[in-house]
Scaffold this motif. Sequence first.
Motif, PDB file in Angstrom:
ATOM      1  N   ALA A 216     -43.179 -60.794 -25.498  1.00 20.44           N
ATOM      2  CA  ALA A 216     -41.889 -61.083 -24.846  1.00 20.44           C
ATOM      3  C   ALA A 216     -42.076 -62.104 -23.723  1.00 20.44           C
ATOM      4  N   GLN A 217     -43.168 -61.922 -22.955  1.00 20.54           N
ATOM      5  CA  GLN A 217     -43.438 -62.870 -21.862  1.00 20.54           C
ATOM      6  C   GLN A 217     -43.697 -64.259 -22.419  1.00 20.54           C
ATOM      7  N   LEU A 218     -44.453 -64.322 -23.523  1.00 20.43           N
ATOM      8  CA  LEU A 218     -44.740 -65.613 -24.119  1.00 20.43           C
ATOM      9  C   LEU A 218     -43.458 -66.276 -24.592  1.00 20.43           C
ATOM     10  N   ASP A 219     -42.600 -65.492 -25.201  1.00 17.24           N
ATOM     11  CA  ASP A 219     -41.329 -66.052 -25.683  1.00 17.24           C
ATOM     12  C   ASP A 219     -40.490 -66.556 -24.508  1.00 17.24           C
ATOM     13  N   GLU A 220     -40.505 -65.837 -23.367  1.00 13.25           N
ATOM     14  CA  GLU A 220     -39.722 -66.231 -22.199  1.00 13.25           C
ATOM     15  C   GLU A 220     -40.261 -67.521 -21.595  1.00 13.25           C
ATOM     16  N   LEU A 221     -41.596 -67.637 -21.544  1.00 13.76           N
ATOM     17  CA  LEU A 221     -42.200 -68.860 -21.016  1.00 13.76           C
ATOM     18  C   LEU A 221     -41.864 -70.051 -21.902  1.00 13.76           C
ATOM     19  N   LYS A 222     -41.904 -69.849 -23.181  1.00 14.96           N
ATOM     20  CA  LYS A 222     -41.557 -70.931 -24.085  1.00 14.96           C
ATOM     21  C   LYS A 222     -40.098 -71.345 -23.923  1.00 14.96           C
ATOM     22  N   ARG A 223     -39.240 -70.327 -23.722  1.00 15.28           N
ATOM     23  CA  ARG A 223     -37.799 -70.629 -23.555  1.00 15.28           C
ATOM     24  C   ARG A 223     -37.570 -71.420 -22.277  1.00 15.28           C
ATOM     25  N   GLN A 224     -38.216 -70.989 -21.142  1.00 11.06           N
ATOM     26  CA  GLN A 224     -38.047 -71.699 -19.857  1.00 11.06           C
ATOM     27  C   GLN A 224     -38.568 -73.119 -19.952  1.00 11.06           C
ATOM     28  N   ARG A 225     -39.692 -73.298 -20.580  1.00 14.40           N
ATOM     29  CA  ARG A 225     -40.261 -74.628 -20.699  1.00 14.40           C
ATOM     30  C   ARG A 225     -39.369 -75.533 -21.522  1.00 14.40           C
ATOM     31  N   ALA A 226     -38.798 -74.974 -22.581  1.00 15.90           N
ATOM     32  CA  ALA A 226     -37.902 -75.760 -23.405  1.00 15.90           C
ATOM     33  C   ALA A 226     -36.669 -76.169 -22.635  1.00 15.90           C
ATOM     34  N   ALA A 227     -36.182 -75.248 -21.783  1.00 11.10           N
ATOM     35  CA  ALA A 227     -34.990 -75.547 -20.988  1.00 11.10           C
ATOM     36  C   ALA A 227     -35.271 -76.643 -19.970  1.00 11.10           C
ATOM     37  N   GLN A 228     -36.472 -76.579 -19.338  1.00 16.46           N
ATOM     38  CA  GLN A 228     -36.827 -77.597 -18.375  1.00 16.46           C
ATOM     39  C   GLN A 228     -36.955 -78.962 -19.050  1.00 16.46           C
ATOM     40  N   GLN A 229     -37.547 -78.967 -20.219  1.00 15.29           N
ATOM     41  CA  GLN A 229     -37.677 -80.257 -20.933  1.00 15.29           C
ATOM     42  C   GLN A 229     -36.321 -80.822 -21.301  1.00 15.29           C
ATOM     43  N   ALA A 230     -35.400 -79.962 -21.675  1.00 18.59           N
ATOM     44  CA  ALA A 230     -34.040 -80.430 -22.032  1.00 18.59           C
ATOM     45  C   ALA A 230     -33.319 -80.983 -20.813  1.00 18.59           C
ATOM     46  N   ALA A 231     -33.493 -80.311 -19.629  1.00 18.56           N
ATOM     47  CA  ALA A 231     -32.828 -80.776 -18.395  1.00 18.56           C
ATOM     48  C   ALA A 231     -33.398 -82.116 -17.957  1.00 18.56           C
ATOM     49  N   GLY A 232     -34.668 -82.304 -18.132  1.00 18.42           N
ATOM     50  CA  GLY A 232     -35.310 -83.570 -17.741  1.00 18.42           C
ATOM     51  C   GLY A 232     -34.818 -84.709 -18.583  1.00 18.42           C
ATOM     52  N   LYS A 233     -34.536 -84.493 -19.801  1.00 16.83           N
ATOM     53  CA  LYS A 233     -34.047 -85.545 -20.688  1.00 16.83           C
ATOM     54  C   LYS A 233     -32.624 -85.958 -20.293  1.00 16.83           C
ATOM     55  N   GLN A 234     -31.832 -84.978 -19.799  1.00 17.57           N
ATOM     56  CA  GLN A 234     -30.441 -85.311 -19.425  1.00 17.57           C
ATOM     57  C   GLN A 234     -30.391 -86.204 -18.186  1.00 17.57           C
ATOM     58  N   MET A 235     -31.376 -86.075 -17.301  1.00 18.91           N
ATOM     59  CA  MET A 235     -31.395 -86.942 -16.106  1.00 18.91           C
ATOM     60  C   MET A 235     -31.806 -88.360 -16.507  1.00 18.91           C
TER      61      MET A 235
END
Length: 235
Positions: A216-235
Amino acid sequence: MSSINFFDRLGNLWRGFVSLWIADVEKKHPEIAYENAINGLITKYTKLKTATAAIIRRREEIDSRVDAERRALADVNRDLEAALATNQDDLALVLLQKKSAVEAELAGLGTEAEQSKVDADDAKNALLAVKGEIGKLKAERDRMLAKMQSAQARIQIQSQLDGLSVEADVQALDKVRDHIKNTIAEANLGKELRDSDLDVRLNKLRQESGNVTARAQLDELKRQRAAQQAAGKQM
């Protein structure tokens, strides 16, 4: 008379016992039976050979007498011709009587010669037959004794096989098999008991829970990292 009959019967009884004893010995030792039979034929052959020699000697003697009478007849015929040629009638009469006697003797000897030849041939054939029987009996002895020895060897081998402790060896092997199976069963039982122990089950549950939490922790870390990468692309 009765005592003589008694002893005769006793003698016959004794000979019967001896005969049965010999037969029993020969049955257990067939080589003795064959040797007795062969020796009996050899004895018969020896006696027959002696008799045959006597018959042949008689035939030769008769043939010699026949030859002598034939020579005597030839001499008488020559003398008779000479007496007739010289007109010696008295001598011719004596020679004619002698000729008749020689011819009669020669005729009788001829019959004896023919019979002696037949007797000699029969004796020789009988001698050859006995000799052939001896040869056949010796060959049969060698063949049958070889078969007997082979059969005795097979019986001995079979007896040895029957006497071997095969069942004991198999039973010992069965005990080893049972021991191996029991050892395997103990190992399996230990594992089953260990798997069914509460502490073991709890540890397994904790391991499984830890794996679930880590996943579950691994899945959460992957989700957060994916979200950060998506936010960086929008800027």
